[in-house]
Design a protein around this motif. Structure first.
Motif, PDB file in Angstrom:
ATOM      1  N   VAL A  73       0.870  -1.178   0.000  1.00  0.00           N
ATOM      2  CA  VAL A  73       0.000   0.000   0.000  1.00  0.00           C
ATOM      3  C   VAL A  73       0.905   1.225   0.000  1.00  0.00           C
ATOM      4  O   VAL A  73       1.797   1.339   0.847  1.00  0.00           O
ATOM      5  N   PHE A  74       0.688   2.100  -0.950  1.00  0.00           N
ATOM      6  CA  PHE A  74       1.374   3.394  -0.949  1.00  0.00           C
ATOM      7  C   PHE A  74       0.342   4.440  -0.585  1.00  0.00           C
ATOM      8  O   PHE A  74      -0.653   4.602  -1.292  1.00  0.00           O
ATOM      9  N   SER A  75       0.576   5.089   0.537  1.00  0.00           N
ATOM     10  CA  SER A  75      -0.402   6.070   0.965  1.00  0.00           C
ATOM     11  C   SER A  75       0.340   7.228   1.614  1.00  0.00           C
ATOM     12  O   SER A  75       1.181   7.018   2.484  1.00  0.00           O
ATOM     13  N   ARG A  76       0.023   8.429   1.198  1.00  0.00           N
ATOM     14  CA  ARG A  76       0.657   9.652   1.687  1.00  0.00           C
ATOM     15  C   ARG A  76       2.180   9.527   1.715  1.00  0.00           C
ATOM     16  O   ARG A  76       2.838   9.853   2.700  1.00  0.00           O
ATOM     17  N   GLY A  77       2.688   8.925   0.648  1.00  0.00           N
ATOM     18  CA  GLY A  77       4.137   8.850   0.511  1.00  0.00           C
ATOM     19  C   GLY A  77       4.790   7.735   1.309  1.00  0.00           C
ATOM     20  O   GLY A  77       5.981   7.509   1.208  1.00  0.00           O
ATOM     21  N   ILE A  78       3.978   7.034   2.106  1.00  0.00           N
ATOM     22  CA  ILE A  78       4.563   5.959   2.907  1.00  0.00           C
ATOM     23  C   ILE A  78       4.205   4.617   2.280  1.00  0.00           C
ATOM     24  O   ILE A  78       3.100   4.438   1.761  1.00  0.00           O
ATOM     25  N   CYS A  79       5.176   3.707   2.322  1.00  0.00           N
ATOM     26  CA  CYS A  79       4.977   2.416   1.676  1.00  0.00           C
ATOM     27  C   CYS A  79       4.855   1.339   2.752  1.00  0.00           C
ATOM     28  O   CYS A  79       5.669   1.266   3.671  1.00  0.00           O
ATOM     29  N   GLY A  81      10.880  15.485  -3.903  1.00  0.00           N
ATOM     30  CA  GLY A  81      11.780  14.664  -4.701  1.00  0.00           C
ATOM     31  C   GLY A  81      13.225  14.850  -4.295  1.00  0.00           C
ATOM     32  O   GLY A  81      14.064  14.004  -4.567  1.00  0.00           O
ATOM     33  N   GLU A  82      13.533  15.979  -3.623  1.00  0.00           N
ATOM     34  CA  GLU A  82      14.916  16.193  -3.183  1.00  0.00           C
ATOM     35  C   GLU A  82      15.197  15.348  -1.946  1.00  0.00           C
ATOM     36  O   GLU A  82      14.281  15.080  -1.165  1.00  0.00           O
ATOM     37  N   PRO A  83      16.460  14.958  -1.772  1.00  0.00           N
ATOM     38  CA  PRO A  83      16.780  14.154  -0.586  1.00  0.00           C
ATOM     39  C   PRO A  83      16.441  14.935   0.685  1.00  0.00           C
ATOM     40  O   PRO A  83      16.658  16.151   0.740  1.00  0.00           O
ATOM     41  N   GLY A  84      15.882  14.244   1.635  1.00  0.00           N
ATOM     42  CA  GLY A  84      15.566  14.886   2.911  1.00  0.00           C
ATOM     43  C   GLY A  84      14.181  15.503   2.925  1.00  0.00           C
ATOM     44  O   GLY A  84      13.729  15.978   3.964  1.00  0.00           O
ATOM     45  N   PHE A  85      13.502  15.486   1.754  1.00  0.00           N
ATOM     46  CA  PHE A  85      12.153  16.075   1.725  1.00  0.00           C
ATOM     47  C   PHE A  85      11.262  15.240   2.651  1.00  0.00           C
ATOM     48  O   PHE A  85      11.142  14.034   2.480  1.00  0.00           O
ATOM     49  N   PRO A  86      10.650  15.890   3.663  1.00  0.00           N
ATOM     50  CA  PRO A  86       9.926  15.087   4.654  1.00  0.00           C
ATOM     51  C   PRO A  86       8.665  14.452   4.065  1.00  0.00           C
ATOM     52  O   PRO A  86       7.965  15.097   3.280  1.00  0.00           O
ATOM     53  N   ARG A 144       5.993  13.826   5.440  1.00  0.00           N
ATOM     54  CA  ARG A 144       4.764  14.475   5.903  1.00  0.00           C
ATOM     55  C   ARG A 144       4.349  15.620   4.972  1.00  0.00           C
ATOM     56  O   ARG A 144       3.200  16.018   4.930  1.00  0.00           O
ATOM     57  N   ALA A 145       5.323  16.107   4.178  1.00  0.00           N
ATOM     58  CA  ALA A 145       5.023  17.232   3.287  1.00  0.00           C
ATOM     59  C   ALA A 145       4.653  16.755   1.887  1.00  0.00           C
ATOM     60  O   ALA A 145       4.564  17.552   0.958  1.00  0.00           O
ATOM     61  N   GLN A 146       4.418  15.442   1.763  1.00  0.00           N
ATOM     62  CA  GLN A 146       4.211  14.826   0.445  1.00  0.00           C
ATOM     63  C   GLN A 146       3.172  15.548  -0.422  1.00  0.00           C
ATOM     64  O   GLN A 146       3.273  15.576  -1.636  1.00  0.00           O
ATOM     65  N   ASN A 147       2.180  16.135   0.196  1.00  0.00           N
ATOM     66  CA  ASN A 147       1.138  16.788  -0.588  1.00  0.00           C
ATOM     67  C   ASN A 147       1.542  18.168  -1.100  1.00  0.00           C
ATOM     68  O   ASN A 147       0.786  18.821  -1.795  1.00  0.00           O
ATOM     69  N   SER A 148       2.694  18.616  -0.728  1.00  0.00           N
ATOM     70  CA  SER A 148       3.122  19.955  -1.140  1.00  0.00           C
ATOM     71  C   SER A 148       4.342  19.876  -2.037  1.00  0.00           C
ATOM     72  O   SER A 148       5.100  18.919  -1.972  1.00  0.00           O
ATOM     73  N   ALA A 149       4.481  20.914  -2.854  1.00  0.00           N
ATOM     74  CA  ALA A 149       5.627  20.934  -3.755  1.00  0.00           C
ATOM     75  C   ALA A 149       6.881  21.391  -3.019  1.00  0.00           C
ATOM     76  O   ALA A 149       7.991  20.985  -3.343  1.00  0.00           O
ATOM     77  N   ARG A 150       6.689  22.237  -1.982  1.00  0.00           N
ATOM     78  CA  ARG A 150       7.843  22.787  -1.256  1.00  0.00           C
ATOM     79  C   ARG A 150       7.625  22.687   0.237  1.00  0.00           C
ATOM     80  O   ARG A 150       6.491  22.751   0.719  1.00  0.00           O
ATOM     81  N   CYS A 151       8.724  22.565   0.928  1.00  0.00           N
ATOM     82  CA  CYS A 151       8.625  22.519   2.380  1.00  0.00           C
ATOM     83  C   CYS A 151       9.714  23.458   2.940  1.00  0.00           C
ATOM     84  O   CYS A 151      10.889  23.333   2.588  1.00  0.00           O
ATOM     85  N   PHE A 152       9.317  24.418   3.784  1.00  0.00           N
ATOM     86  CA  PHE A 152      10.273  25.390   4.337  1.00  0.00           C
ATOM     87  C   PHE A 152      10.709  24.918   5.722  1.00  0.00           C
ATOM     88  O   PHE A 152       9.991  24.151   6.370  1.00  0.00           O
ATOM     89  N   TYR A 153      11.872  25.382   6.141  1.00  0.00           N
ATOM     90  CA  TYR A 153      12.316  24.958   7.466  1.00  0.00           C
ATOM     91  C   TYR A 153      13.170  26.028   8.136  1.00  0.00           C
ATOM     92  O   TYR A 153      13.792  26.868   7.472  1.00  0.00           O
ATOM     93  N   VAL A 154      13.153  25.984   9.490  1.00  0.00           N
ATOM     94  CA  VAL A 154      14.060  26.808  10.303  1.00  0.00           C
ATOM     95  C   VAL A 154      14.725  25.826  11.269  1.00  0.00           C
ATOM     96  O   VAL A 154      14.040  25.153  12.029  1.00  0.00           O
ATOM     97  N   ASP A 198      10.853  18.462  14.181  1.00  0.00           N
ATOM     98  CA  ASP A 198      11.646  17.255  14.277  1.00  0.00           C
ATOM     99  C   ASP A 198      12.841  17.663  15.144  1.00  0.00           C
ATOM    100  O   ASP A 198      13.295  18.798  15.021  1.00  0.00           O
ATOM    101  N   SER A 199      13.290  16.796  16.010  1.00  0.00           N
ATOM    102  CA  SER A 199      14.326  17.286  16.914  1.00  0.00           C
ATOM    103  C   SER A 199      15.174  16.153  17.476  1.00  0.00           C
ATOM    104  O   SER A 199      14.742  15.001  17.506  1.00  0.00           O
ATOM    105  N   ARG A 200      16.377  16.518  17.858  1.00  0.00           N
ATOM    106  CA  ARG A 200      17.212  15.591  18.639  1.00  0.00           C
ATOM    107  C   ARG A 200      17.538  16.328  19.908  1.00  0.00           C
ATOM    108  O   ARG A 200      18.116  17.432  19.850  1.00  0.00           O
TER     109      ARG A 200
END
Ligand code: ATP
Ligand code: MG
Length: 764
Positions: free
Chosen positions: A374-380, A677-682, A684-694, A747-749
């Motif tokens: 099952v592929f759903s929301r980017g998760i397999c 599609g870029e490495p590290g693209f979260p 959870r953001a699968q429905n969006s073309a871009r994801c911003f971060y701080v 996301d945090s460590r």
């Protein structure tokens, strides 16, 4: 093998044998017959001998040439002739061979006489009566066989019984039942053999479609039983080759004695088989399978035993549909039970994978297959035996690019998608249910390569025995040829499986629609109460401000006016009132600010994020300088359509948090974005073309608090720690992001740093 194999007339030895060319051979006019009988072709109206097999001298004591031109009445007794005439008058003999009489012909025999009319000719076949005695309780025997058939429930049980019964009735050493596949390849699905000859089983043997060419199959539909008493038989030629009346070679489509091909006999002899009987099983006017009987010495069974076997085959033909339906209905029932289970789980669980993979029953149980995904929301999510996730992701991408939204199945994936060759062990074929092409949501069922599931009871490690006729035509060669043709194929997907997938899609849509409706009404309710809450918060905070200012002012007056009258502890109490009202003031200000955010309309416009970040940094300039933090922007930020003030709010809060909650000497902050599609693209953001971060290298946030921090007035520290604050910043950020149709999370460590991600989908 079955009689039809290589049934293409005699071929000179030097002709290259290429089984795939057999389809063009005119096997109905071989020009010769099997030698265990005599064939006479007579004019249908005058019953004069026009053609005859060249063995008449042996059987009838008259040379063939002497027979030509003679009327039939000169050869038969008056009684047999009368029987023959009666049959011609009363029976339907056109393309329909019928028994006429048993008796002497030209004073020789006795013979069984069988006749039929074909293309203006009357074909009389005389078969010498075998010495073997007919079973006395024949009718009884058949009745018992038929009764046993009725008890079988599955096709396989049934076919096993059929082979046993046919062997009991016919006495052949080995009786096999072949079933044709959709592609006309064959499969031995049942076998019964004598115990005392040390025969190795042929059960589960597969052979390629080319083994029984199409015109041989067509002939089997018309003429359903063939007997070869002696594979080493001498062929008898038809003389003359061309019929003087029709000007054509003799059409032996319905002739029982029609000659077999040399390759067929060669095949038999290579297996040590000396005699055979083959009977066709039909279903819905289509060849369904063959019953093939082998004997290891010569064997000719009497006419009535043969007829009994033919009768059994007819019963089989009639019942097979029933048994198949029974098998199918068992499978159908299982599918629909699992289907219902899945729908129940879907109604209970929000997450597709939870419902379809983790619950019982799961997707894998729906069909006979090896694995599912099952592929759903980017998760397999995988279950059963499947290719690895990266290979499947690439496959889904290929499906997205190349297939529509219809349910799709292939039993030979590598032929369409060559990369599948690497994982054909687990997925030579797939059945695909596309849910959303845009989001890459798919459900896949996979079947392994057929060869992985095939077993042939013949011992493959046994050294190859070369038959007396060489090694070119043997079951093992046939099996190998079949293996070549099915490499990269899986067992075919059934229509009922495709149907079930379509039904599942409809059920899923029903569940989703139902849930969507429920959600819509909850949303409506929620937005109404949100609006109420916003205006309440506004009114409350606005109205609270006045009295609070009064308390603050009067407390201050008290401090000044009554300075001398206060005991030290009274003074402290009033000072606390001043401090608390100040704090309350700050809380009310935040609340007011927050409620304003929810009330006014958004004002989307193109905003250059580089400018927005720059402005935000300017407004926290003091803190920036105090902390000495380094803020980096690895690549130029894009221009987005968004509310300028709102965006400012987001960056000010995220950046000031990144500076505040940081205990490192060298404080680092990074502001950037990732494209899908870029490495590290979260994910959870699968429905969006871009994801911003701080991103910061600060104190981090424990996993249990990563949602908590967005709650209003929620701080993870003492009031004064880390520079203090009201705990409203992230709540405001979330509000702004959500109003833009996006999402924010972190996301945090712990001890190492935190990254806040957000999307702004609706505004872009
Ligand atoms: P203010 O309303 O002034 O922003 P605040 O910073 O305490 O007050 P939020 O910005 O909502 O409130 O943050 C809530 C809590 O989340 C903070 O008190 C802090 O404990 C935690 N937090 C926020 N950002 C970070 C971060 N980058 N690293 C670690 N902890 C953080
Ligand atoms: Mg903050």
């Amino acid at each position: 093998m079955a009689e039809a194999h290589f049934d293409r007339g005699d071929l000179p030895h030097d002709v290259k044998i290429d089984l795939t060319n057999c389809d063009r051979e005119p096997i109905h006019i071989p020009g010769q017959i099997r030698a265990h009988g005599v064939l006479l072709a007579l004019g249908a109206s005058d019953l004069t001998v026009l053609q005859a097999s060249d063995n008449t001298e042996t059987y009838l004591g008259i040379p063939t040439l002497a027979l030509l031109g003679r009327p039939l009445e000169a050869l038969l007794s008056a009684e047999n002739l009368a029987a023959l005439h009666r049959s011609i008058r009363e029976d339907h003999l056109e393309n329909n061979p019928l028994y006429l009489f048993t008796g002497l012909v030209c004073g020789h025999g006795p013979f069984h006489a069988i006749g039929h009319v074909r293309a203006g000719l009357f074909l009389l076949e005389l078969e010498r009566v075998a010495s073997e005695l007919t079973q006395p309780d024949f009718y009884d025997m058949l009745k018992r066989s038929v009764a046993r058939f009725q008890r079988a429930t599955s096709v396989i049980d049934f076919c096993e019984l059929v082979t046993e019964e046919v062997r009991r009735v016919s006495g052949y050493d080995r009786v096999m039942l072949y079933r044709f596949g959709r592609d006309w390849s064959g499969h031995v699905i049942a076998e019964s053999m004598t115990k005392d000859k040390g025969l190795s089983p042929y059960l589960d043997l597969h052979y390629p479609a080319s083994d029984i060419p199409s015109q041989a199959r067509a002939l089997f539909l018309l003429n359903t039983i063939r007997m070869l008493p002696d594979a080493r038989y001498v062929r008898s030629q038809i003389i003359p080759e061309i019929n003087p009346r029709t000007g054509q070679p003799l059409d032996m489509t319905f002739a029982f004695l029609r000659g077999t091909s040399q390759m067929y006999t060669e095949y038999l002899l290579n297996m040590g088989v000396n005699a055979s009987l083959t009977i066709a099983i039909t279903k819905d006017d289509r060849l369904w399978g063959l019953i093939a009987c082998h004997h290891y010495s010569t064997r000719q069974i009497p006419y009535d035993v043969r007829t009994a076997c033919e009768f059994l085959a007819r019963v089989v033909s009639m019942q097979i549909a029933d048994k198949q339906l029974h098998d199918e209905s068992g499978y159908r029932a299982r599918i629909s039970e699992v289907h219902e289970g899945l729908v129940r789980s879907l109604a209970k669980h929000d997450d597709l994978a939870d419902a379809l993979v983790d619950c019982k029953p799961n997707l894998l149980e729906l069909f006979d297959c090896g694995g599912a995904a099952v592929f759903s929301r980017g998760i397999c999510h995988l279950v059963g035996k499947t290719p690895g996730e990266p290979a499947l992701r690439a496959l889904v991408e290929w499906l997205r690019q190349n297939r529509g939204i219809d349910v799709f199945a292939t039993d030979c994936l590598p032929s369409l998608y060559p990369a599948a060759d690497k994982f054909k062990d687990t997925a030579s074929g797939i059945l695909v249910l596309p849910l959303s092409k845009a989001h890459g949501d798919y459900i896949l069922w996979m079947r392994p390569e057929l060869l992985q599931t095939v077993r042939w009871a013949g011992d493959p490690s046994k050294p190859m025995e070369v038959g007396p006729m060489g090694d070119r035509l043997t079951p093992r060669k046939s099996f190998a040829l079949w293996q070549d043709t099915v490499r990269g194929h899986c067992a075919a997907w059934l229509d009922l499986e495709m149907e079930a997938v379509r039904k599942l899609r409809v059920s899923m849509m029903d569940v989703l629609q139902h849930r969507g409706e429920a959600l819509a009404s909850v949303n409506l309710e929620l937005s109404r109460s949100n609006a109420e809450l916003d205006s309440f918060a506004y009114v409350a905070s606005h109205d609270l401000k006045e009295p609070l200012r009064g308390i603050y002012n009067y407390a201050n007056f008290l401090l000044v006016d009554c300075e001398e009258k206060f005991e030290p502890e009274d003074r402290e109490k009033v000072e606390t009132i001043v401090r608390l009202t100040k704090r309350m003031q700050a809380l009310i200000d935040s609340l007011l600010h927050f409620s304003r955010l929810g009330r006014g309309p958004l004002d989307p416009e193109p905003v250059d994020l580089n400018v927005a970040v720059h402005d935000a940094l300017e407004s926290i300039d003091t803190r920036l300088r105090e902390t000495g933090a380094q803020v980096s922007i690895p690549r130029l930020l894009p221009v987005v359509r968004a509310d300028r003030v709102g965006l400012q709010e987001i960056f000010i809060n995220l950046l000031s948090n990144a500076l505040k909650y940081n205990d490192k000497a060298n404080k680092l902050v990074e502001v950037g974005y990732l494209l899908r599609g870029e490495p590290g693209f979260p994910s959870r953001a699968q429905n969006s073309a871009r994801c911003f971060y701080v991103k910061d290298n600060g104190i981090g946030i424990g996993p249990e608090y990563r949602e908590e921090v967005f709650r209003i007035f929620r701080r993870l520290h003492q009031k004064s720690e880390y520079g203090g604050g009201t705990g409203a910043g992230l709540t405001i950020v979330r509000k702004v992001v959500q109003r833009h149709g996006g999402e924010v999370w972190c996301d945090s460590r712990e001890g190492e740093g935190t990254t806040f991600y957000f999307t702004l989908e609706a505004s872009e």
